[in-house]
Each structure stands twice: as C-alpha cells, then as structure tokens.
Design an enzyme around this catalytic site. Sequence first.
Site, PDB file in Angstrom:
ATOM      1  N   LYS A 149     -15.284  -7.942   6.294  1.00  0.00           N
ATOM      2  CA  LYS A 149     -14.115  -8.628   6.865  1.00  0.00           C
ATOM      3  C   LYS A 149     -14.080  -8.296   8.253  1.00  0.00           C
ATOM      4  CE  LYS A 149     -11.102  -7.845   2.785  1.00  0.00           C
ATOM      5  NZ  LYS A 149     -10.008  -7.210   2.177  1.00  0.00           N
TER       6      LYS A 149
ATOM      7  N   SER B 106      -3.066  -8.091   3.157  1.00  0.00           N
ATOM      8  CA  SER B 106      -3.023  -7.815   4.672  1.00  0.00           C
ATOM      9  C   SER B 106      -3.225  -9.133   5.387  1.00  0.00           C
ATOM     10  CB  SER B 106      -4.050  -7.008   4.898  1.00  0.00           C
ATOM     11  OG  SER B 106      -3.788  -5.765   4.441  1.00  0.00           O
TER      12      SER B 106
ATOM     13  N   ARG C  18      -1.986  -5.655  -8.632  1.00  0.00           N
ATOM     14  CA  ARG C  18      -0.894  -6.515  -8.192  1.00  0.00           C
ATOM     15  C   ARG C  18      -0.492  -7.428  -9.339  1.00  0.00           C
ATOM     16  NH1 ARG C  18      -2.986  -8.291  -2.713  1.00  0.00           N
ATOM     17  NH2 ARG C  18      -4.834  -7.791  -3.956  1.00  0.00           N
TER      18      ARG C  18
ATOM     19  N   HIS D  43       0.837  -1.243  -0.162  1.00  0.00           N
ATOM     20  CA  HIS D  43      -0.121   0.041   0.007  1.00  0.00           C
ATOM     21  C   HIS D  43       0.973   1.290   0.051  1.00  0.00           C
ATOM     22  CE1 HIS D  43      -2.981  -2.971   2.146  1.00  0.00           C
ATOM     23  NE2 HIS D  43      -3.375  -2.647   1.028  1.00  0.00           N
TER      24      HIS D  43
HETATM   25  N1  COA Z   1      -0.100  -3.989  -1.846  1.00  0.00           N
HETATM   26  C1  COA Z   1      -0.342  -4.993  -0.898  1.00  0.00           C
HETATM   27  N2  COA Z   1      -1.692  -5.706  -0.696  1.00  0.00           N
HETATM   28  C2  COA Z   1      -2.846  -5.011  -1.179  1.00  0.00           C
HETATM   29  C3  COA Z   1      -2.361  -4.232  -2.399  1.00  0.00           C
HETATM   30  C4  COA Z   1      -1.338  -3.604  -2.565  1.00  0.00           C
HETATM   31  N3  COA Z   1      -1.046  -2.373  -3.368  1.00  0.00           N
HETATM   32  N4  COA Z   1      -3.936  -3.726  -2.695  1.00  0.00           N
HETATM   33  C5  COA Z   1      -4.576  -4.475  -1.987  1.00  0.00           C
HETATM   34  N5  COA Z   1      -3.856  -5.391  -1.489  1.00  0.00           N
HETATM   35  C6  COA Z   1      -4.757  -6.250  -0.536  1.00  0.00           C
HETATM   36  C7  COA Z   1      -5.379  -5.554   0.752  1.00  0.00           C
HETATM   37  O1  COA Z   1      -4.491  -5.511   1.820  1.00  0.00           O
HETATM   38  C8  COA Z   1      -6.322  -6.739   0.736  1.00  0.00           C
HETATM   39  O2  COA Z   1      -5.970  -7.685   1.492  1.00  0.00           O
HETATM   40  P1  COA Z   1      -6.939  -8.514   2.551  1.00  0.00           P
HETATM   41  O3  COA Z   1      -7.970  -9.080   1.542  1.00  0.00           O
HETATM   42  O4  COA Z   1      -6.217  -9.648   3.058  1.00  0.00           O
HETATM   43  O5  COA Z   1      -7.467  -7.631   3.678  1.00  0.00           O
HETATM   44  C9  COA Z   1      -6.607  -7.037  -0.422  1.00  0.00           C
HETATM   45  O6  COA Z   1      -5.625  -6.825  -1.253  1.00  0.00           O
HETATM   46  C10 COA Z   1      -7.770  -6.596  -1.112  1.00  0.00           C
HETATM   47  O7  COA Z   1      -7.886  -5.282  -1.225  1.00  0.00           O
HETATM   48  P2  COA Z   1      -8.924  -4.299  -1.595  1.00  0.00           P
HETATM   49  O8  COA Z   1      -9.254  -4.614  -2.966  1.00  0.00           O
HETATM   50  O9  COA Z   1      -8.252  -2.947  -1.616  1.00  0.00           O
HETATM   51  O10 COA Z   1     -10.124  -4.477  -0.521  1.00  0.00           O
HETATM   52  P3  COA Z   1     -10.325  -4.024   0.628  1.00  0.00           P
HETATM   53  O11 COA Z   1     -11.157  -4.660   1.608  1.00  0.00           O
HETATM   54  O12 COA Z   1      -8.978  -3.460   1.302  1.00  0.00           O
HETATM   55  O13 COA Z   1     -11.074  -2.506   0.175  1.00  0.00           O
HETATM   56  C11 COA Z   1     -12.889  -1.204  -0.676  1.00  0.00           C
HETATM   57  C12 COA Z   1     -12.188  -2.581  -0.542  1.00  0.00           C
HETATM   58  C13 COA Z   1     -13.085  -0.803   0.727  1.00  0.00           C
HETATM   59  C14 COA Z   1     -11.956  -0.390  -1.349  1.00  0.00           C
HETATM   60  C15 COA Z   1     -14.245  -1.395  -1.398  1.00  0.00           C
HETATM   61  O14 COA Z   1     -15.076  -2.489  -0.704  1.00  0.00           O
HETATM   62  C16 COA Z   1     -15.112  -0.252  -1.142  1.00  0.00           C
HETATM   63  O15 COA Z   1     -14.949   0.816  -1.792  1.00  0.00           O
HETATM   64  N6  COA Z   1     -16.314  -0.028  -0.142  1.00  0.00           N
HETATM   65  C17 COA Z   1     -16.887   0.886   0.163  1.00  0.00           C
HETATM   66  C18 COA Z   1     -18.595   0.576  -0.379  1.00  0.00           C
HETATM   67  C19 COA Z   1     -18.710   0.887  -1.807  1.00  0.00           C
HETATM   68  O16 COA Z   1     -18.690   2.071  -2.143  1.00  0.00           O
HETATM   69  N7  COA Z   1     -19.010  -0.026  -2.631  1.00  0.00           N
HETATM   70  C20 COA Z   1     -19.211   0.054  -4.098  1.00  0.00           C
HETATM   71  C21 COA Z   1     -18.037  -0.489  -4.623  1.00  0.00           C
HETATM   72  S1  COA Z   1     -18.606  -1.640  -5.785  1.00  0.00           S
END
Ligand code: COA
Length: 163
Positions: A44, A131, A93, A20
């Site tokens: 989560k 994560s 990624r 990140h």
């Molecule tokens: N380096 C390392 N890890 C990374 C990464 C990076 N560059 N990018 C993503 N990851 C990891 C994250 O840590 C996460 O790990 P985990 O699943 O073990 O926790 C995984 O990849 C998924 O990441 P991400 O896609 O960013 O999911 P998230 O749960 O962290 O975030 C939101 C998702 C919050 C952005 C999304 O659900 C959201 O916008 N929610 C708000 C509600 C909404 O508006 N919904 C409508 C959209 S359709």
Amino acid sequence: MSSDKIAVYPGSFDPITMGHVDIVERGLRVFDRIVIAVAVNTSKTGLFTLEERKALIEKTFESYPNVEVALFEGLLVDFLRMRNIKSILRGLRAISDFDYEFQIAGMNNSLCPDVDTVFLMTSQKYYYISSSVIKEVARFGGNVSELVPAPVYEALSTRFAKV
Ligand code: COA
C-alpha cells in the site's frame, strides 16, 4: 520471566481508526499488554509516513501504560520471535474478512507453530470502516470525527485543509 499475556496487533494503520481502537480495548480484556505493530513493508502507498502513523497511535494511547507501538519490517512471525510473543491479535469486521484472515493466520501458524491468532469482533458501530474509506471521506470534506481518534482527525483536517 514475565508471565504477562502479551499480543501483537499488526496492521498498516494508515491511519489508525476507532475500529482499531475498539479492537485494542477489547484485546486489553484478554491480554495484559498489547504491542501495536505498524508494518513497514506493505504494497500500500501511504498517506502518512510510518513515523507519523506511529506518532498518531502513540498519541491515541498515551494514557494506556499497557499499549506499546512499534514498527516492524519483514515477516510478522519474525517480529514475534524477536519479542518472544506467541499471540497475534486481529479484528474481524464482517464475514468477508474471514477468508483473508484464515489464510494469514494459517500461514503464520505454519511459519511458526507456537504462534496463534486471536480474533475479536469489531463493534457494530465500526464494522463498515477501513483506513481507505476514512481517507476518501476526509479528502472530500466529509465528517469522520466520530470514526477516528482526535489526533488522527486533527492530522486529516490539516492534510486535507483547503488552501
Ligand atoms: N476497524 C477498522 N478498520 C479495520 C479494522 C478494524 N477493526 N481491521 C482492519 N481494518 C482495515 C484496515 O484499516 C485496512 O484498511 P485499508 O485496506 O484501507 O488500509 C484494512 O482493513 C485491512 O486491514 P489489515 O488486514 O489489517 O491489513 P493491513 O494492511 O492493515 O495489515 C498486515 C496487514 C501488515 C498485518 C500483514 O500484511 C502482515 O502481517 N504483513 C507482514 C508480512 C508477513 O508476515 N506476511 C505473511 C503473512 S501471510
């Protein structure tokens, strides 16, 4: 009105990793300011509370005046609207991230047509981390010191310290 280019970098950040951090640093070459937005409502279950995640991100970026950390609840596009921000920053990624990201970016753009998502590639050094993987390795005593910022490493060590 400010002409700064600002992006919101959303996620659950439980906890923030070097992957990140890499995206934020790359993002700062494109944007003047980045708001890291920690999602309150995800399906989560977290290791760290929202306030702990926010504090860990703040500590990580304490020397970056152009990085702000916020919590957001509900739809991401509503948070952008409230802040009058038009760009979402996301990291890719691997090709496997693409389908999911394509869907979310499409949905966000359909909900709010003047919002666009900017994708940056995560450094090869970090393309395999998430994560969850970090938490699992740390829980069983593996060394993640190179993969997370120092404040997160400290917090994980305390959380998983053998009693
Ligand atoms: N380096 C390392 N890890 C990374 C990464 C990076 N560059 N990018 C993503 N990851 C990891 C994250 O840590 C996460 O790990 P985990 O699943 O073990 O926790 C995984 O990849 C998924 O990441 P991400 O896609 O960013 O999911 P998230 O749960 O962290 O975030 C939101 C998702 C919050 C952005 C999304 O659900 C959201 O916008 N929610 C708000 C509600 C909404 O508006 N919904 C409508 C959209 S359709």
